[in-house]
Design a protein around this motif. Structure first.
Motif, PDB file in Angstrom:
ATOM      1  N   ILE A  38       8.937   0.175   4.479  1.00 35.04           N
ATOM      2  CA  ILE A  38       7.932  -0.850   4.806  1.00 35.04           C
ATOM      3  C   ILE A  38       6.621  -0.574   4.051  1.00 35.04           C
ATOM      4  O   ILE A  38       5.954  -1.503   3.594  1.00 35.04           O
ATOM      5  CB  ILE A  38       7.686  -0.933   6.330  1.00 35.04           C
ATOM      6  CG1 ILE A  38       8.987  -1.280   7.064  1.00 35.04           C
ATOM      7  CG2 ILE A  38       6.630  -1.998   6.634  1.00 35.04           C
ATOM      8  CD1 ILE A  38       8.856  -1.276   8.589  1.00 35.04           C
TER       9      ILE A  38
ATOM     10  N   ASN B  97      -1.983  -2.412   7.263  1.00 37.56           N
ATOM     11  CA  ASN B  97      -0.532  -2.313   7.449  1.00 37.56           C
ATOM     12  C   ASN B  97       0.043  -1.163   6.610  1.00 37.56           C
ATOM     13  O   ASN B  97       0.853  -0.367   7.085  1.00 37.56           O
ATOM     14  CB  ASN B  97       0.114  -3.640   7.059  1.00 37.56           C
ATOM     15  CG  ASN B  97       1.592  -3.684   7.388  1.00 37.56           C
ATOM     16  OD1 ASN B  97       2.007  -3.336   8.497  1.00 37.56           O
ATOM     17  ND2 ASN B  97       2.404  -4.096   6.425  1.00 37.56           N
TER      18      ASN B  97
ATOM     19  N   TYR C 166      -1.575   1.541   5.500  1.00 42.18           N
ATOM     20  CA  TYR C 166      -2.012   2.822   6.064  1.00 42.18           C
ATOM     21  C   TYR C 166      -1.286   3.144   7.375  1.00 42.18           C
ATOM     22  O   TYR C 166      -1.046   4.316   7.683  1.00 42.18           O
ATOM     23  CB  TYR C 166      -3.538   2.844   6.265  1.00 42.18           C
ATOM     24  CG  TYR C 166      -4.303   2.927   4.962  1.00 42.18           C
ATOM     25  CD1 TYR C 166      -4.059   3.957   4.061  1.00 42.18           C
ATOM     26  CD2 TYR C 166      -5.270   1.983   4.620  1.00 42.18           C
ATOM     27  CE1 TYR C 166      -4.750   4.042   2.850  1.00 42.18           C
ATOM     28  CE2 TYR C 166      -5.962   2.064   3.426  1.00 42.18           C
ATOM     29  CZ  TYR C 166      -5.705   3.094   2.542  1.00 42.18           C
ATOM     30  OH  TYR C 166      -6.388   3.180   1.352  1.00 42.18           O
ATOM     31  N   PHE C 167      -0.950   2.106   8.124  1.00 45.14           N
ATOM     32  CA  PHE C 167      -0.198   2.302   9.364  1.00 45.14           C
ATOM     33  C   PHE C 167       1.126   3.004   9.075  1.00 45.14           C
ATOM     34  O   PHE C 167       1.476   3.996   9.732  1.00 45.14           O
ATOM     35  CB  PHE C 167       0.050   0.934  10.023  1.00 45.14           C
ATOM     36  CG  PHE C 167       0.814   0.976  11.316  1.00 45.14           C
ATOM     37  CD1 PHE C 167       0.157   1.066  12.529  1.00 45.14           C
ATOM     38  CD2 PHE C 167       2.205   0.892  11.325  1.00 45.14           C
ATOM     39  CE1 PHE C 167       0.856   1.087  13.730  1.00 45.14           C
ATOM     40  CE2 PHE C 167       2.913   0.913  12.519  1.00 45.14           C
ATOM     41  CZ  PHE C 167       2.232   1.010  13.724  1.00 45.14           C
ATOM     42  N   HIS C 168       1.859   2.518   8.088  1.00 45.55           N
ATOM     43  CA  HIS C 168       3.201   3.059   7.847  1.00 45.55           C
ATOM     44  C   HIS C 168       3.156   4.416   7.141  1.00 45.55           C
ATOM     45  O   HIS C 168       4.029   5.257   7.374  1.00 45.55           O
ATOM     46  CB  HIS C 168       4.056   2.030   7.110  1.00 45.55           C
ATOM     47  CG  HIS C 168       4.379   0.860   7.995  1.00 45.55           C
ATOM     48  ND1 HIS C 168       5.276   0.948   9.028  1.00 45.55           N
ATOM     49  CD2 HIS C 168       3.867  -0.397   8.051  1.00 45.55           C
ATOM     50  CE1 HIS C 168       5.327  -0.211   9.671  1.00 45.55           C
ATOM     51  NE2 HIS C 168       4.480  -1.048   9.097  1.00 45.55           N
TER      52      HIS C 168
ATOM     53  N   THR D 163       0.639   6.632   7.572  1.00 46.64           N
ATOM     54  CA  THR D 163       0.203   7.558   8.626  1.00 46.64           C
ATOM     55  C   THR D 163       1.347   7.849   9.588  1.00 46.64           C
ATOM     56  O   THR D 163       1.511   8.993  10.044  1.00 46.64           O
ATOM     57  CB  THR D 163      -1.003   6.978   9.396  1.00 46.64           C
ATOM     58  OG1 THR D 163      -2.080   6.781   8.483  1.00 46.64           O
ATOM     59  CG2 THR D 163      -1.456   7.927  10.505  1.00 46.64           C
ATOM     60  N   THR D 164       2.148   6.836   9.899  1.00 49.26           N
ATOM     61  CA  THR D 164       3.283   7.070  10.801  1.00 49.26           C
ATOM     62  C   THR D 164       4.313   7.992  10.145  1.00 49.26           C
ATOM     63  O   THR D 164       4.890   8.864  10.812  1.00 49.26           O
ATOM     64  CB  THR D 164       3.907   5.735  11.237  1.00 49.26           C
ATOM     65  OG1 THR D 164       2.875   4.931  11.833  1.00 49.26           O
ATOM     66  CG2 THR D 164       5.019   5.940  12.254  1.00 49.26           C
TER      67      THR D 164
ATOM     68  N   TYR E  79       3.564  10.352   8.024  1.00 46.58           N
ATOM     69  CA  TYR E  79       2.908  11.658   8.149  1.00 46.58           C
ATOM     70  C   TYR E  79       3.075  12.196   9.581  1.00 46.58           C
ATOM     71  O   TYR E  79       3.417  13.363   9.778  1.00 46.58           O
ATOM     72  CB  TYR E  79       1.429  11.481   7.796  1.00 46.58           C
ATOM     73  CG  TYR E  79       0.537  12.678   8.017  1.00 46.58           C
ATOM     74  CD1 TYR E  79       0.171  13.502   6.943  1.00 46.58           C
ATOM     75  CD2 TYR E  79       0.024  12.977   9.280  1.00 46.58           C
ATOM     76  CE1 TYR E  79      -0.666  14.599   7.136  1.00 46.58           C
ATOM     77  CE2 TYR E  79      -0.804  14.071   9.479  1.00 46.58           C
ATOM     78  CZ  TYR E  79      -1.151  14.874   8.407  1.00 46.58           C
ATOM     79  OH  TYR E  79      -1.979  15.957   8.606  1.00 46.58           O
TER      80      TYR E  79
END
Lengths: 168, 168
Positions: free
Chosen positions: B59, B140, B142-144, B146-147, B149
Protein backbone atom coordinates in the motif's frame (compact mmCIF):
# COMPACT_ATOMS: atom_id res chain seq x y z
CA UNK A 1 -3.71 29.13 -6.05
CA UNK A 2 -0.06 28.32 -5.48
CA UNK A 3 1.40 26.04 -2.85
CA UNK A 4 2.95 28.00 0.01
CA UNK A 5 4.93 27.19 3.15
CA UNK A 6 1.90 28.27 5.20
CA UNK A 7 -0.55 26.04 3.30
CA UNK A 8 1.87 23.10 3.60
CA UNK A 9 2.24 23.55 7.35
CA UNK A 10 -0.28 25.29 9.63
CA UNK A 11 -3.58 24.04 8.11
CA UNK A 12 -2.03 20.56 7.76
CA UNK A 13 -0.94 20.57 11.40
CA UNK A 14 -4.38 21.77 12.45
CA UNK A 15 -6.04 18.95 10.55
CA UNK A 16 -3.73 16.37 12.14
CA UNK A 17 -4.50 17.71 15.63
CA UNK A 18 -8.24 17.57 14.92
CA UNK A 19 -7.92 13.93 13.85
CA UNK A 20 -5.68 13.10 16.82
CA UNK A 21 -8.26 14.58 19.18
CA UNK A 22 -11.00 12.48 17.59
CA UNK A 23 -8.85 9.33 17.94
CA UNK A 24 -8.21 10.08 21.62
CA UNK A 25 -11.93 10.66 22.07
CA UNK A 26 -12.71 7.22 20.66
CA UNK A 27 -10.04 5.67 22.89
CA UNK A 28 -11.52 7.28 26.00
CA UNK A 29 -15.01 6.16 24.99
CA UNK A 30 -13.72 2.60 24.41
CA UNK A 31 -12.13 2.48 27.87
CA UNK A 32 -15.34 3.76 29.41
CA UNK A 33 -17.67 1.38 27.56
CA UNK A 34 -15.43 -1.66 28.14
CA UNK A 35 -14.65 -0.92 31.78
CA UNK A 36 -10.93 -0.57 31.04
CA UNK A 37 -8.79 1.69 33.23
CA UNK A 38 -7.84 4.52 30.83
CA UNK A 39 -4.31 4.41 32.26
CA UNK A 40 -3.84 1.00 30.64
CA UNK A 41 -4.24 2.57 27.20
CA UNK A 42 -2.33 5.74 28.11
CA UNK A 43 0.66 3.69 29.28
CA UNK A 44 0.49 1.09 26.49
CA UNK A 45 3.51 0.57 24.21
CA UNK A 46 4.20 -1.48 21.09
CA UNK A 47 7.61 -2.58 22.41
CA UNK A 48 9.28 -2.27 25.82
CA UNK A 49 11.75 0.29 24.43
CA UNK A 50 9.18 2.37 22.59
CA UNK A 51 7.35 5.31 24.18
CA UNK A 52 3.86 4.83 25.64
CA UNK A 53 0.78 6.48 24.17
CA UNK A 54 1.00 9.55 26.43
CA UNK A 55 4.54 10.31 25.24
CA UNK A 56 3.56 9.75 21.60
CA UNK A 57 0.88 12.44 21.99
CA UNK A 58 3.31 14.75 23.79
CA UNK A 59 5.88 14.39 21.00
CA UNK A 60 3.25 14.83 18.27
CA UNK A 61 2.12 18.11 19.83
CA UNK A 62 5.74 19.15 20.40
CA UNK A 63 6.39 18.46 16.72
CA UNK A 64 3.53 20.75 15.74
CA UNK A 65 4.30 23.66 18.07
CA UNK A 66 8.04 23.40 17.46
CA UNK A 67 7.70 23.35 13.69
CA UNK A 68 5.12 26.14 13.61
CA UNK A 69 7.23 28.31 15.90
CA UNK A 70 10.45 27.70 13.96
CA UNK A 71 8.88 28.46 10.60
CA UNK A 72 7.20 31.62 11.97
CA UNK A 73 10.32 32.58 13.97
CA UNK A 74 8.45 32.96 17.25
CA UNK A 75 9.08 31.34 20.64
CA UNK A 76 7.85 27.78 21.16
CA UNK A 77 5.42 27.49 24.08
CA UNK A 78 6.65 25.06 26.72
CA UNK A 79 4.27 22.48 28.18
CA UNK A 80 5.05 20.39 31.27
CA UNK A 81 4.97 16.74 30.22
CA UNK A 82 2.62 15.70 33.02
CA UNK A 83 -0.47 14.44 31.20
CA UNK A 84 -1.91 11.31 32.83
CA UNK A 85 -5.50 11.15 31.55
CA UNK A 86 -7.30 11.43 28.22
CA UNK A 87 -8.66 14.79 29.40
CA UNK A 88 -5.09 15.99 30.03
CA UNK A 89 -3.99 14.82 26.59
CA UNK A 90 -6.99 16.50 24.96
CA UNK A 91 -6.11 19.73 26.75
CA UNK A 92 -2.56 19.53 25.40
CA UNK A 93 -3.84 19.00 21.86
CA UNK A 94 -6.23 21.94 22.29
CA UNK A 95 -3.46 24.24 23.61
CA UNK A 96 -1.32 23.30 20.61
CA UNK A 97 -4.21 23.97 18.27
CA UNK A 98 -4.80 27.38 19.90
CA UNK A 99 -1.11 28.28 19.54
CA UNK A 100 -0.90 27.53 15.82
CA UNK A 101 -4.21 29.29 15.09
CA UNK A 102 -2.49 32.53 16.10
CA UNK A 103 0.21 32.12 13.44
CA UNK A 104 -0.58 33.98 10.23
CA UNK A 105 0.28 33.08 6.65
CA UNK A 106 2.53 36.15 6.48
CA UNK A 107 4.63 34.84 9.37
CA UNK A 108 5.33 31.49 7.66
CA UNK A 109 5.37 32.30 3.96
CA UNK A 110 8.80 32.90 2.49
CA UNK A 111 10.47 30.54 5.00
CA UNK A 112 11.65 28.11 2.28
CA UNK A 113 15.32 29.03 2.75
CA UNK A 114 15.21 29.92 6.44
CA UNK A 115 18.07 28.11 8.23
CA UNK A 116 16.67 25.75 10.87
CA UNK A 117 18.79 23.72 13.26
CA UNK A 118 17.50 20.84 15.40
CA UNK A 119 19.53 19.41 18.25
CA UNK A 120 19.06 15.69 18.80
CA UNK A 121 20.70 13.71 21.60
CA UNK A 122 23.36 12.58 19.13
CA UNK A 123 23.92 15.43 16.72
CA UNK A 124 22.70 18.66 15.21
CA UNK A 125 20.52 18.52 12.10
CA UNK A 126 20.64 21.51 9.76
CA UNK A 127 17.86 22.25 7.31
CA UNK A 128 16.35 24.94 5.14
CA UNK A 129 12.77 25.77 6.11
CA UNK A 130 11.50 23.74 3.17
CA UNK A 131 13.54 20.60 3.85
CA UNK A 132 12.77 20.93 7.58
CA UNK A 133 9.03 20.93 6.88
CA UNK A 134 9.00 18.25 4.18
CA UNK A 135 11.64 15.80 5.36
CA UNK A 136 11.59 16.23 9.14
CA UNK A 137 8.58 17.99 10.69
CA UNK A 138 5.78 16.35 8.70
CA UNK A 139 7.13 12.76 8.68
CA UNK A 140 7.98 13.07 12.38
CA UNK A 141 4.47 14.30 13.20
CA UNK A 142 2.82 11.52 11.19
CA UNK A 143 5.13 8.98 12.82
CA UNK A 144 3.89 9.81 16.32
CA UNK A 145 0.22 10.11 15.37
CA UNK A 146 0.33 6.80 13.48
CA UNK A 147 2.09 5.16 16.44
CA UNK A 148 -0.65 6.50 18.74
CA UNK A 149 -3.22 4.97 16.38
CA UNK A 150 -1.28 1.68 16.20
CA UNK A 151 -1.01 1.39 20.00
CA UNK A 152 -4.78 1.81 20.26
CA UNK A 153 -5.57 -0.62 17.43
CA UNK A 154 -3.19 -3.16 18.97
CA UNK A 155 -5.18 -2.80 22.19
CA UNK A 156 -8.53 -3.40 20.55
CA UNK A 157 -9.86 0.14 20.09
CA UNK A 158 -12.16 0.24 17.05
CA UNK A 159 -10.50 2.78 14.74
CA UNK A 160 -10.19 2.92 10.97
CA UNK A 161 -7.75 4.73 8.72
CA UNK A 162 -10.35 7.42 8.01
CA UNK A 163 -10.13 8.40 11.70
CA UNK A 164 -6.45 9.13 11.04
CA UNK A 165 -6.94 10.78 7.64
CA UNK A 166 -9.98 12.78 8.72
CA UNK A 167 -12.93 13.98 6.68
CA UNK A 168 -12.23 14.70 3.01
CA UNK B 1 13.60 28.97 -3.96
CA UNK B 2 9.84 28.65 -3.72
CA UNK B 3 7.89 25.62 -2.58
CA UNK B 4 6.35 23.77 -5.52
CA UNK B 5 4.04 20.80 -5.99
CA UNK B 6 6.97 18.85 -7.42
CA UNK B 7 9.28 19.61 -4.48
CA UNK B 8 6.51 18.68 -2.04
CA UNK B 9 5.87 15.33 -3.73
CA UNK B 10 8.37 13.45 -5.92
CA UNK B 11 11.62 14.09 -3.95
CA UNK B 12 9.71 13.47 -0.70
CA UNK B 13 8.31 10.19 -2.03
CA UNK B 14 11.78 9.18 -3.20
CA UNK B 15 13.24 9.84 0.22
CA UNK B 16 10.50 7.79 1.91
CA UNK B 17 11.13 4.87 -0.45
CA UNK B 18 14.87 5.03 0.24
CA UNK B 19 14.20 4.91 3.99
CA UNK B 20 11.63 2.12 3.60
CA UNK B 21 14.15 0.07 1.64
CA UNK B 22 16.76 0.54 4.39
CA UNK B 23 14.22 -0.53 7.04
CA UNK B 24 13.34 -3.66 5.05
CA UNK B 25 17.06 -4.36 4.68
CA UNK B 26 17.54 -4.23 8.45
CA UNK B 27 14.52 -6.50 8.93
CA UNK B 28 15.92 -9.08 6.50
CA UNK B 29 19.32 -8.93 8.20
CA UNK B 30 17.66 -9.35 11.62
CA UNK B 31 15.77 -12.45 10.46
CA UNK B 32 18.98 -13.88 9.00
CA UNK B 33 21.14 -13.19 12.07
CA UNK B 34 18.50 -14.43 14.53
CA UNK B 35 17.52 -17.52 12.57
CA UNK B 36 13.94 -16.26 12.16
CA UNK B 37 11.92 -17.33 9.11
CA UNK B 38 11.52 -14.05 7.18
CA UNK B 39 7.90 -15.01 6.48
CA UNK B 40 7.17 -14.53 10.19
CA UNK B 41 8.04 -10.84 9.91
CA UNK B 42 6.47 -10.45 6.46
CA UNK B 43 3.15 -11.83 7.73
CA UNK B 44 3.24 -10.07 11.11
CA UNK B 45 0.39 -7.74 12.10
CA UNK B 46 -0.28 -5.40 15.01
CA UNK B 47 -3.90 -6.57 15.30
CA UNK B 48 -5.81 -9.46 13.73
CA UNK B 49 -7.82 -7.03 11.59
CA UNK B 50 -4.86 -4.94 10.46
CA UNK B 51 -2.84 -5.71 7.33
CA UNK B 52 0.43 -7.66 7.60
CA UNK B 53 3.80 -6.12 6.81
CA UNK B 54 3.78 -7.23 3.16
CA UNK B 55 0.48 -5.45 2.53
CA UNK B 56 1.69 -2.32 4.35
CA UNK B 57 4.62 -2.14 1.92
CA UNK B 58 2.34 -2.81 -1.05
CA UNK B 59 0.00 0.00 0.00
CA UNK B 60 2.88 2.40 0.72
CA UNK B 61 4.26 1.87 -2.78
CA UNK B 62 0.75 2.09 -4.26
CA UNK B 63 0.35 5.40 -2.44
CA UNK B 64 3.54 6.72 -4.03
CA UNK B 65 2.93 5.57 -7.58
CA UNK B 66 -0.75 6.51 -7.46
CA UNK B 67 -0.08 9.99 -6.13
CA UNK B 68 2.81 10.66 -8.51
CA UNK B 69 0.79 9.45 -11.49
CA UNK B 70 -2.30 11.46 -10.55
CA UNK B 71 -0.37 14.68 -10.01
CA UNK B 72 1.55 14.21 -13.28
CA UNK B 73 -1.58 13.03 -15.13
CA UNK B 74 0.03 9.84 -16.41
CA UNK B 75 -1.08 6.21 -16.08
CA UNK B 76 -0.34 4.42 -12.81
CA UNK B 77 1.77 1.28 -13.30
CA UNK B 78 0.03 -1.83 -12.00
CA UNK B 79 1.96 -4.31 -9.85
CA UNK B 80 0.66 -7.80 -9.00
CA UNK B 81 0.39 -8.01 -5.21
CA UNK B 82 2.34 -11.26 -4.97
CA UNK B 83 5.43 -10.32 -2.91
CA UNK B 84 6.31 -13.02 -0.38
CA UNK B 85 9.96 -12.31 0.50
CA UNK B 86 12.05 -9.32 1.51
CA UNK B 87 13.71 -9.51 -1.92
CA UNK B 88 10.27 -9.28 -3.57
CA UNK B 89 9.34 -6.29 -1.42
CA UNK B 90 12.64 -4.57 -2.19
CA UNK B 91 12.00 -5.12 -5.90
CA UNK B 92 8.59 -3.49 -5.55
CA UNK B 93 10.09 -0.48 -3.78
CA UNK B 94 12.77 -0.23 -6.48
CA UNK B 95 10.20 -0.40 -9.31
CA UNK B 96 8.23 2.37 -7.61
CA UNK B 97 11.38 4.45 -7.22
CA UNK B 98 12.23 3.93 -10.92
CA UNK B 99 8.72 5.02 -11.95
CA UNK B 100 8.74 8.29 -10.03
CA UNK B 101 12.29 9.15 -11.15
CA UNK B 102 10.89 9.45 -14.68
CA UNK B 103 8.41 12.15 -13.64
CA UNK B 104 9.68 15.67 -14.24
CA UNK B 105 9.03 18.84 -12.29
CA UNK B 106 7.18 20.27 -15.30
CA UNK B 107 4.71 17.39 -15.21
CA UNK B 108 3.77 17.99 -11.57
CA UNK B 109 4.14 21.73 -11.09
CA UNK B 110 0.95 23.71 -11.46
CA UNK B 111 -1.21 20.81 -10.22
CA UNK B 112 -2.45 22.71 -7.13
CA UNK B 113 -6.01 23.01 -8.47
CA UNK B 114 -6.10 19.82 -10.55
CA UNK B 115 -9.31 17.91 -9.70
CA UNK B 116 -8.44 14.50 -8.23
CA UNK B 117 -10.99 11.85 -7.31
CA UNK B 118 -10.25 8.76 -5.21
CA UNK B 119 -12.70 5.88 -5.00
CA UNK B 120 -12.74 4.09 -1.65
CA UNK B 121 -14.86 1.03 -0.87
CA UNK B 122 -17.41 3.32 0.80
CA UNK B 123 -17.39 6.57 -1.13
CA UNK B 124 -15.65 8.88 -3.56
CA UNK B 125 -13.23 11.48 -2.21
CA UNK B 126 -12.77 14.65 -4.23
CA UNK B 127 -9.72 16.86 -3.86
CA UNK B 128 -7.74 19.57 -5.53
CA UNK B 129 -4.16 18.49 -6.30
CA UNK B 130 -2.90 20.46 -3.32
CA UNK B 131 -5.36 19.04 -0.78
CA UNK B 132 -4.88 15.56 -2.27
CA UNK B 133 -1.13 15.75 -1.72
CA UNK B 134 -1.18 17.42 1.71
CA UNK B 135 -4.18 15.86 3.39
CA UNK B 136 -4.41 12.45 1.73
CA UNK B 137 -1.37 11.18 -0.18
CA UNK B 138 1.38 12.18 2.27
CA UNK B 139 -0.38 11.22 5.53
CA UNK B 140 -1.51 7.94 3.93
CA UNK B 141 2.04 7.14 2.80
CA UNK B 142 3.52 7.93 6.21
CA UNK B 143 0.79 5.86 7.86
CA UNK B 144 1.81 2.69 6.03
CA UNK B 145 5.56 3.23 6.38
CA UNK B 146 5.22 3.95 10.11
CA UNK B 147 3.03 0.87 10.50
CA UNK B 148 5.70 -1.20 8.72
CA UNK B 149 8.26 0.21 11.16
CA UNK B 150 5.96 -0.45 14.15
CA UNK B 151 5.33 -4.07 13.13
CA UNK B 152 9.08 -4.65 12.98
CA UNK B 153 9.81 -2.85 16.27
CA UNK B 154 7.01 -4.83 17.93
CA UNK B 155 8.75 -7.99 16.69
CA UNK B 156 12.12 -7.03 18.09
CA UNK B 157 13.92 -5.62 15.05
CA UNK B 158 16.45 -3.00 16.17
CA UNK B 159 15.33 0.17 14.41
CA UNK B 160 15.37 3.79 15.49
CA UNK B 161 13.36 6.78 14.34
CA UNK B 162 16.31 7.99 12.26
CA UNK B 163 15.90 4.88 10.10
CA UNK B 164 12.42 6.17 9.32
CA UNK B 165 13.39 9.84 8.94
CA UNK B 166 16.54 9.11 6.97
CA UNK B 167 19.77 11.05 6.76
CA UNK B 168 19.44 14.79 7.23
Amino acid sequence: MSLSMYEASIPVFSRVLTNLSAILGKAAAHAESQGIDPAVLINARLAPDMFPLSRQVQIATDAVKGAAARLAQVDTPSFADTESSFADLQERVAKTQAFIQCISADQVNGSESLPISIKTPNRELNFSGQTFLLSFALPNLYFHVTTTYAILRHNGVALGKMDYLGAA
